[in-house]
Design a protein around this motif. Sequence first.
Motif, PDB file in Angstrom:
ATOM      1  N   LYS A  78       0.847  -1.026  -0.215  1.00 34.42           N
ATOM      2  CA  LYS A  78       0.184  -0.337  -0.461  1.00 34.42           C
ATOM      3  C   LYS A  78       0.616   1.726   0.140  1.00 34.42           C
ATOM      4  CE  LYS A  78      -2.555  -1.617   3.616  1.00 34.42           C
ATOM      5  NZ  LYS A  78      -3.342  -1.203   4.998  1.00 34.42           N
ATOM      6  N   PHE A  79       0.644   2.004  -0.861  1.00 35.72           N
ATOM      7  CA  PHE A  79       1.308   3.655  -0.781  1.00 35.72           C
ATOM      8  C   PHE A  79       0.092   4.947  -1.042  1.00 35.72           C
ATOM      9  CE2 PHE A  79       0.194   1.846  -5.102  1.00 35.72           C
ATOM     10  CZ  PHE A  79      -0.843   3.213  -5.725  1.00 35.72           C
ATOM     11  N   LYS A  80       0.665   5.926  -0.409  1.00 40.95           N
ATOM     12  CA  LYS A  80      -0.065   7.156  -0.626  1.00 40.95           C
ATOM     13  C   LYS A  80       1.054   8.360  -0.378  1.00 40.95           C
ATOM     14  CE  LYS A  80      -0.316   8.064   4.315  1.00 40.95           C
ATOM     15  NZ  LYS A  80      -1.014   8.831   5.381  1.00 40.95           N
ATOM     16  N   ILE A  81       0.721   9.419  -0.365  1.00 40.15           N
ATOM     17  CA  ILE A  81       2.170  10.811  -0.871  1.00 40.15           C
ATOM     18  C   ILE A  81       1.023  11.613   0.822  1.00 40.15           C
ATOM     19  CG2 ILE A  81       2.331  13.172  -1.779  1.00 40.15           C
ATOM     20  CD1 ILE A  81       1.799  11.411  -4.728  1.00 40.15           C
ATOM     21  N   ASP A  82       2.400  11.843   1.535  1.00 40.41           N
ATOM     22  CA  ASP A  82       2.128  12.309   2.083  1.00 40.41           C
ATOM     23  C   ASP A  82       2.738  13.296   2.369  1.00 40.41           C
ATOM     24  OD1 ASP A  82       1.447  13.484   4.824  1.00 40.41           O
ATOM     25  OD2 ASP A  82       2.072  11.844   6.048  1.00 40.41           O
ATOM     26  N   GLY A  83       2.066  14.627   1.889  1.00 42.99           N
ATOM     27  CA  GLY A  83       3.131  15.970   1.873  1.00 42.99           C
ATOM     28  C   GLY A  83       4.037  16.142   0.413  1.00 42.99           C
ATOM     29  N   ASP A  84       5.513  16.513   1.149  1.00 38.01           N
ATOM     30  CA  ASP A  84       6.832  15.627   0.336  1.00 38.01           C
ATOM     31  C   ASP A  84       7.174  14.650   0.272  1.00 38.01           C
ATOM     32  OD1 ASP A  84       6.216  18.305  -1.369  1.00 38.01           O
ATOM     33  OD2 ASP A  84       7.573  19.583  -0.096  1.00 38.01           O
ATOM     34  N   PHE A  86       6.575  10.214  -0.579  1.00 41.27           N
ATOM     35  CA  PHE A  86       6.480   9.180  -0.850  1.00 41.27           C
ATOM     36  C   PHE A  86       6.063   8.187  -0.024  1.00 41.27           C
ATOM     37  CE2 PHE A  86       6.108   4.673  -2.917  1.00 41.27           C
ATOM     38  CZ  PHE A  86       4.257   4.880  -4.048  1.00 41.27           C
ATOM     39  N   VAL A  87       5.533   7.401   0.675  1.00 44.18           N
ATOM     40  CA  VAL A  87       5.252   6.494   1.848  1.00 44.18           C
ATOM     41  C   VAL A  87       4.769   5.205   1.349  1.00 44.18           C
ATOM     42  CG1 VAL A  87       4.008   5.713   4.035  1.00 44.18           C
ATOM     43  CG2 VAL A  87       4.825   8.271   3.596  1.00 44.18           C
ATOM     44  N   LEU A  88       5.129   4.338   1.046  1.00 46.36           N
ATOM     45  CA  LEU A  88       5.404   2.741   0.759  1.00 46.36           C
ATOM     46  C   LEU A  88       4.710   2.310   2.753  1.00 46.36           C
ATOM     47  CD1 LEU A  88       4.852   0.232  -0.998  1.00 46.36           C
ATOM     48  CD2 LEU A  88       6.877   0.067  -0.881  1.00 46.36           C
ATOM     49  N   LYS A  89       4.016   1.317   2.280  1.00 45.53           N
ATOM     50  CA  LYS A  89       4.454   0.134   3.540  1.00 45.53           C
ATOM     51  C   LYS A  89       3.761  -1.603   2.331  1.00 45.53           C
ATOM     52  CE  LYS A  89       1.627   2.243   7.433  1.00 45.53           C
ATOM     53  NZ  LYS A  89       0.194   1.917   8.310  1.00 45.53           N
ATOM     54  N   ASN A  97       8.574   0.007   6.812  1.00 44.92           N
ATOM     55  CA  ASN A  97       7.760   1.360   6.082  1.00 44.92           C
ATOM     56  C   ASN A  97       8.471   2.058   5.331  1.00 44.92           C
ATOM     57  OD1 ASN A  97       5.238   0.882   7.221  1.00 44.92           O
ATOM     58  ND2 ASN A  97       5.043   1.205   9.313  1.00 44.92           N
ATOM     59  N   THR A  98       7.828   2.411   4.329  1.00 49.62           N
ATOM     60  CA  THR A  98       9.354   3.266   4.183  1.00 49.62           C
ATOM     61  C   THR A  98       8.370   4.227   3.092  1.00 49.62           C
ATOM     62  OG1 THR A  98      10.110   1.048   2.978  1.00 49.62           O
ATOM     63  CG2 THR A  98      11.384   3.448   1.844  1.00 49.62           C
ATOM     64  N   ALA A  99       9.669   5.354   4.217  1.00 50.46           N
ATOM     65  CA  ALA A  99       9.000   7.049   3.287  1.00 50.46           C
ATOM     66  C   ALA A  99      10.497   7.403   2.198  1.00 50.46           C
ATOM     67  CB  ALA A  99       8.663   8.287   4.640  1.00 50.46           C
ATOM     68  N   ILE A 100      10.084   8.205   1.237  1.00 51.49           N
ATOM     69  CA  ILE A 100      11.625   8.638   0.711  1.00 51.49           C
ATOM     70  C   ILE A 100      10.767  10.445   0.067  1.00 51.49           C
ATOM     71  CG2 ILE A 100      12.424   8.316  -1.708  1.00 51.49           C
ATOM     72  CD1 ILE A 100      11.650   5.537  -1.532  1.00 51.49           C
ATOM     73  N   ALA A 101      11.577  11.227   0.359  1.00 53.02           N
ATOM     74  CA  ALA A 101      11.847  12.690  -0.420  1.00 53.02           C
ATOM     75  C   ALA A 101      11.400  12.861  -1.798  1.00 53.02           C
ATOM     76  CB  ALA A 101      12.308  13.590   0.919  1.00 53.02           C
ATOM     77  N   PHE A 102      10.569  13.296  -2.374  1.00 53.14           N
ATOM     78  CA  PHE A 102      10.684  13.791  -3.271  1.00 53.14           C
ATOM     79  C   PHE A 102      12.230  13.815  -4.332  1.00 53.14           C
ATOM     80  CE2 PHE A 102       5.479  14.615  -3.583  1.00 53.14           C
ATOM     81  CZ  PHE A 102       5.567  13.036  -3.668  1.00 53.14           C
ATOM     82  N   GLY A 130      21.138   6.688  -3.449  1.00 48.48           N
ATOM     83  CA  GLY A 130      21.122   5.439  -2.095  1.00 48.48           C
ATOM     84  C   GLY A 130      21.164   4.294  -2.467  1.00 48.48           C
ATOM     85  N   SER A 131      20.398   3.608  -3.051  1.00 44.69           N
ATOM     86  CA  SER A 131      19.960   2.279  -3.718  1.00 44.69           C
ATOM     87  C   SER A 131      20.907   1.139  -4.184  1.00 44.69           C
ATOM     88  CB  SER A 131      18.521   1.735  -3.385  1.00 44.69           C
ATOM     89  OG  SER A 131      18.481   0.338  -3.536  1.00 44.69           O
ATOM     90  N   ASP A 132      21.117   0.255  -4.183  1.00 44.06           N
ATOM     91  CA  ASP A 132      21.420  -0.504  -4.634  1.00 44.06           C
ATOM     92  C   ASP A 132      20.684  -1.485  -6.140  1.00 44.06           C
ATOM     93  OD1 ASP A 132      20.884  -2.419  -2.977  1.00 44.06           O
ATOM     94  OD2 ASP A 132      22.558  -3.820  -3.017  1.00 44.06           O
ATOM     95  N   LYS A 133      19.509  -1.132  -5.343  1.00 45.42           N
ATOM     96  CA  LYS A 133      18.459  -1.411  -6.386  1.00 45.42           C
ATOM     97  C   LYS A 133      17.571  -0.532  -6.685  1.00 45.42           C
ATOM     98  CE  LYS A 133      16.830  -4.138  -2.915  1.00 45.42           C
ATOM     99  NZ  LYS A 133      16.283  -5.571  -2.945  1.00 45.42           N
ATOM    100  N   THR A 134      16.709   0.009  -7.335  1.00 48.77           N
ATOM    101  CA  THR A 134      15.177  -0.126  -7.260  1.00 48.77           C
ATOM    102  C   THR A 134      14.370   0.223  -5.893  1.00 48.77           C
ATOM    103  OG1 THR A 134      14.595  -0.571  -9.886  1.00 48.77           O
ATOM    104  CG2 THR A 134      13.554   0.402  -8.624  1.00 48.77           C
ATOM    105  N   GLU A 135      14.465   1.416  -5.326  1.00 49.55           N
ATOM    106  CA  GLU A 135      13.933   1.961  -4.353  1.00 49.55           C
ATOM    107  C   GLU A 135      12.457   1.140  -3.984  1.00 49.55           C
ATOM    108  OE1 GLU A 135      14.710   3.646  -0.722  1.00 49.55           O
ATOM    109  OE2 GLU A 135      16.459   2.938  -2.494  1.00 49.55           O
ATOM    110  N   ILE A 136      11.725   1.310  -5.176  1.00 45.66           N
ATOM    111  CA  ILE A 136      10.138   1.129  -4.876  1.00 45.66           C
ATOM    112  C   ILE A 136      10.304   0.629  -6.176  1.00 45.66           C
ATOM    113  CG2 ILE A 136       8.071   1.953  -4.447  1.00 45.66           C
ATOM    114  CD1 ILE A 136       9.143   3.658  -2.230  1.00 45.66           C
ATOM    115  N   SER A 137       9.098  -0.469  -6.261  1.00 43.31           N
ATOM    116  CA  SER A 137       8.685  -1.005  -7.783  1.00 43.31           C
ATOM    117  C   SER A 137       7.476  -0.950  -7.868  1.00 43.31           C
ATOM    118  CB  SER A 137       9.535  -1.925  -8.200  1.00 43.31           C
ATOM    119  OG  SER A 137       8.958  -2.428  -9.413  1.00 43.31           O
TER     120      SER A 137
END
Length: 501
Positions: A78-84, A86-89, A97-102, A130-137
């Motif tokens: 599940k994902f959503k946008i919270d401010g700036d 991208f949040v993923l569960k 739980n992952t949060a990535i700034a735009f 900073g990631s060795d692979k695609t952060e979110i797919s």
Amino acid sequence: MSNEINFSEFSRQSLKGVLIISGKFLFQLLKGTWVVFLVFITKASKISSIDAIYFYAMIVLLLLFVVIRSYLVYRNFKFKIDGDYFVLKNGIIAKKNTAIAFDRIQNVNFSQNLIHQLINVYQVDLETAGSDKTEISIKALSLSDAKALRQKITSGRSIGNEEIVVEETEKEKPLLTIDVKSLLKVSISENHFQSLLLLIAFLFGFYQQVEDVFKNFIGEEILKNYLSKGKDILLGSFLLLIIVLILLSIVAVITSFIRVFLRHFNLSFSIKNQAFEIKQGLVNKKAIILKRDKVQHIKITTNPLKRMMGISYVVFKQAISGKVKKTDKQIKIVGCKEEHLDKIKTTLFSSFDFNDVLKEKPHWYFTYRIILRNFLFLAFFNTFHYFIFDGINQIYLNLLLIPILGLMIFKRVKKTFFKATDKLILVGGGIIETSETYLELFKVQNVKMKQTIFQRRRKITDIILQTASGKIKIPSITMERANELYNHILYKVETSTKEWM
């Protein structure tokens, strides 16, 4: 006409994503176990009916496990946008739980393989430095959802609970498009030697995987005898070896054509809102949004055939972590003409005119070192050839090899140079291909001077520019010039307030 899409609450990807997840998991299983299935098929007549039932039952249970696992992955993603951000569960047993700034996102990639195209969904990948692979797919999104998500992430505007409105507007004309005729030119001018090496590596890897199957068909001793005789015939006949290499080269050229058409088919390149948009691909369609400020430096490459056709290719180098292969963070645009290159450089750099800037060449020691290395290679090759082929055709080989090595040395020395302005540095290089690397000085992370004991005696040094996308080397320049360049780069780095990430 518009569609209102709200990302302020947690959303799931399309239910069709279960098919994508299942297909990818099955492919990974088959990739590692296909030899086992091949052996089972070859021995099917010798297997008892009870063992066959167990085998088929295992396959059914495996397929059931794949489907259940894929559905759980879908339900918990599940994902959503919270401010700036991208949040993923996600996660089945271990929840994440992952949060990535735009502003950490380097590029947003759309892709469609054959399965995606059949069920009319898109995969969206978010990549960071900073990631060795695609952060979110996100495996499966509708086109409208994917476009809205891309618009939000690349715009960098905070929306809170507001909805994103995706409006269908008239398409802008791309800066560059590649038709089939232009793609054929690109294919002809590709590096076919690289394809040859990849083909040879593939053949060796394929043989190692199916060796057990051949043993079952013809027996281990017979296989060894065949291989031994084949090796003796091949190594004993220089002419036969040349014929085999020619045949492999022809296959390599055909492979290059196929690879270029599959990867770059229908390529279009646009510049929108200071970002680059690249679309290409036949079987696996891709669309990439690359933010301008995430580009660390660019490398423009051509070769004699490309130069005759008036084309080059550009590689955009992005920031990478220590775990990432350099090629994984490169975006390549083929078939670029001079006007396309100027437009790209105008978008990236405030000034890139090097016409009146002095071209600086390496110290003569650079040429001496290259000649010495090639001499050692020639001595090793002659020794190897003498013991393997008993000195047959030794003279003719050297008459062919020495001029080739001499030409390669001349080309490398001629093409190695650098030019430096107040804000930008241009580093040239290459042997058959000619490359030019453009780097803004304020993006240098670290600069150092590196000397060998032989360079120290001649008062010369190499300068290594460490950037977020890798190293750029300026070889064999005098210590006086190196100190000037070193101090100037440090000054530009320390005084710059521009963002480079």
